[in-house]
Design a protein around this motif. Structure first.
Motif, mmCIF file in Angstrom:
data_model
loop_
_atom_site.group_PDB
_atom_site.id
_atom_site.type_symbol
_atom_site.label_atom_id
_atom_site.label_comp_id
_atom_site.label_asym_id
_atom_site.label_seq_id
_atom_site.Cartn_x
_atom_site.Cartn_y
_atom_site.Cartn_z
ATOM 1 N N GLN A 27 52.507 37.706 8.012
ATOM 2 C CA GLN A 27 53.367 36.685 8.335
ATOM 3 C C GLN A 27 54.719 37.091 8.188
ATOM 4 N N ASN A 28 55.091 38.267 7.827
ATOM 5 C CA ASN A 28 56.653 38.717 7.696
ATOM 6 C C ASN A 28 56.571 40.302 8.018
ATOM 7 N N VAL A 29 57.829 40.857 8.011
ATOM 8 C CA VAL A 29 58.102 42.135 8.266
ATOM 9 C C VAL A 29 57.364 43.034 7.387
ATOM 10 N N ASP A 30 57.293 42.521 6.148
ATOM 11 C CA ASP A 30 56.666 43.554 5.087
ATOM 12 C C ASP A 30 55.329 43.376 5.264
ATOM 13 N N ASP A 31 54.778 42.450 5.778
ATOM 14 C CA ASP A 31 53.243 42.576 6.182
ATOM 15 C C ASP A 31 53.015 43.409 7.337
ATOM 16 N N LEU A 32 53.902 43.301 8.370
ATOM 17 C CA LEU A 32 53.792 44.207 9.351
ATOM 18 C C LEU A 32 53.709 45.752 9.091
ATOM 19 N N ARG A 33 54.684 46.038 8.158
ATOM 20 C CA ARG A 33 54.893 47.333 7.587
ATOM 21 C C ARG A 33 53.359 47.800 6.902
ATOM 22 N N HIS A 34 52.808 47.147 6.129
ATOM 23 C CA HIS A 34 51.751 47.271 5.441
ATOM 24 C C HIS A 34 50.616 47.486 6.488
ATOM 25 N N PHE A 35 50.461 46.668 7.429
ATOM 26 C CA PHE A 35 49.664 46.910 8.588
ATOM 27 C C PHE A 35 49.779 48.354 9.175
ATOM 28 N N LEU A 36 50.925 48.777 9.595
ATOM 29 C CA LEU A 36 51.345 49.799 10.362
ATOM 30 C C LEU A 36 50.786 51.222 9.502
ATOM 31 N N GLU A 37 51.284 50.760 8.172
ATOM 32 C CA GLU A 37 50.764 51.992 7.023
ATOM 33 C C GLU A 37 49.371 52.376 6.801
ATOM 34 N N GLY A 38 48.522 51.346 7.325
ATOM 35 C CA GLY A 38 47.153 51.478 7.213
ATOM 36 C C GLY A 38 46.395 51.894 8.809
ATOM 37 N N HIS A 39 47.116 51.182 9.662
ATOM 38 C CA HIS A 39 46.706 51.629 11.190
ATOM 39 C C HIS A 39 47.028 52.840 11.714
ATOM 40 N N VAL A 40 47.904 53.627 11.186
ATOM 41 C CA VAL A 40 48.321 54.805 11.537
ATOM 42 C C VAL A 40 47.265 55.664 11.425
ATOM 43 N N TYR A 41 46.322 55.536 10.522
ATOM 44 C CA TYR A 41 45.219 56.774 10.340
ATOM 45 C C TYR A 41 44.145 56.440 11.569
ATOM 46 N N ALA A 42 44.267 55.441 12.448
ATOM 47 C CA ALA A 42 43.372 55.127 13.402
ATOM 48 C C ALA A 42 44.263 55.788 14.421
ATOM 49 N N VAL A 43 45.426 55.856 14.683
ATOM 50 C CA VAL A 43 46.092 56.314 15.703
ATOM 51 C C VAL A 43 46.103 57.920 15.586
ATOM 52 N N TRP A 44 46.030 58.396 14.305
ATOM 53 C CA TRP A 44 46.075 59.916 14.134
ATOM 54 C C TRP A 44 44.523 60.353 14.550
ATOM 55 N N ASP A 45 43.641 59.780 14.133
ATOM 56 C CA ASP A 45 42.099 60.509 14.370
ATOM 57 C C ASP A 45 41.860 60.158 15.636
ATOM 58 N N PHE A 46 42.318 59.236 16.631
ATOM 59 C CA PHE A 46 41.949 59.079 17.867
ATOM 60 C C PHE A 46 42.502 60.246 18.588
ATOM 61 N N MET A 47 43.550 61.079 18.137
ATOM 62 C CA MET A 47 43.783 62.343 18.896
ATOM 63 C C MET A 47 42.942 63.266 18.614
#
Length: 260
Positions: A27-47
């Protein structure tokens, strides 16, 4: 079986992912930041999935010998080229993971946890131990453990299944729209690099990598029905683990809402 059959089989999991309640929680930028902090593991292991395929389908050892299938060589090397050394918004050569980290930093997301985890992976020299001893949410651990179990024990077509079907292609498009709305409503957050990252993924996946990955699966499975069944099974499991990752991120965001 064929690509169409697999797509039909995994549609329920894709629908769950597409309609996951996580999206409404951002709902806000802080929520988006929390999303990125979890999603980043999927970006990494994809490689790592990508590099596992490169090891399996091309020659990465010395002395060099031509791997059996030239078409497969081309497909995987083309994908590696873009994923590992694309052009960033700043005009520099970067992997998509490095782009994502830069985008996180630009919008104020915390990269310390992923960086600490990667330091552990380097020092421990055992990915499974690093995952186990980390402070990550249990479902993020399960997500990562599944990826590296497939890499460790999977046949080429099973790794390709996790790579191709386990990373569905609807989310980047959805998030590009969310980010544009956020950029308009929260101008204090710099989302330009993040928008570029998602839009670059949409461009590559739709025009190049998506069709290439589908062709790779078809080449690997051919007319072998057992291989197609294994592709179907791994794809379903991979999507279920991705749903678990989304569950973990949603849980964290909900906890932050309650704490306010």
């Amino acid at each position: 079986m064929n690509i169409q059959t697999v797509n039909k089989s995994i549609q329920p999991q894709k629908d769950l992912l597409l309609n996951h309640p996580l999206y409404k929680q951002i709902q806000n930028v802080d929520d988006l930041r929390h999303f990125l902090e979890g999603h980043v593991y999927a970006v990494w292991d994809f490689m790592s999935l990508l590099k596992a395929l490169q090891q399996k389908l091309t020659c990465t050892t010395i002395p060099w010998f031509a791997s059996p299938n030239a078409e497969m060589r081309y497909l995987i090397n083309e994908i590696v080229l873009a994923e590992e050394s694309d052009i960033s918004l700043d005009g520099k050569r970067q992997s998509h993971f490095e782009m994502y980290l830069d985008a996180m930093k630009a919008c104020g997301a915390n990269t310390a946890n992923i960086e600490t985890f990667l330091e552990s992976v380097i020092s421990m020299q055992n990915i499974f131990v690093s995952i186990k001893i980390s402070d990550l949410h249990p479902k993020i651990k399960e997500f990562l453990d599944f990826t590296f179990q497939v890499i460790e024990h999977g046949k080429p077509h099973e790794i390709a299944a996790a790579f191709t079907f386990g990373r569905e292609d609807l989310i980047p498009d959805m998030f590009s729209e969310i980010l544009k709305n956020f950029q308009a409503n929260f101008p204090e957050a710099d989302l330009t690099k993040l928008i570029y990252y998602f839009e670059r993924h949409i461009e590559l996946d739709a025009d190049d990598h998506g069709p290439m990955a589908m062709k790779m699966i078809t080449e690997l499975c051919g007319n072998d029905n057992q291989k197609w069944k294994e592709v179907e099974s791994i794809s379903i499991q991979a999507l279920e683990k991705r749903i678990g990752l989304w569950d973990a991120i949603e849980e964290h965001i909900n906890e932050t809402h309650l704490a306010v």
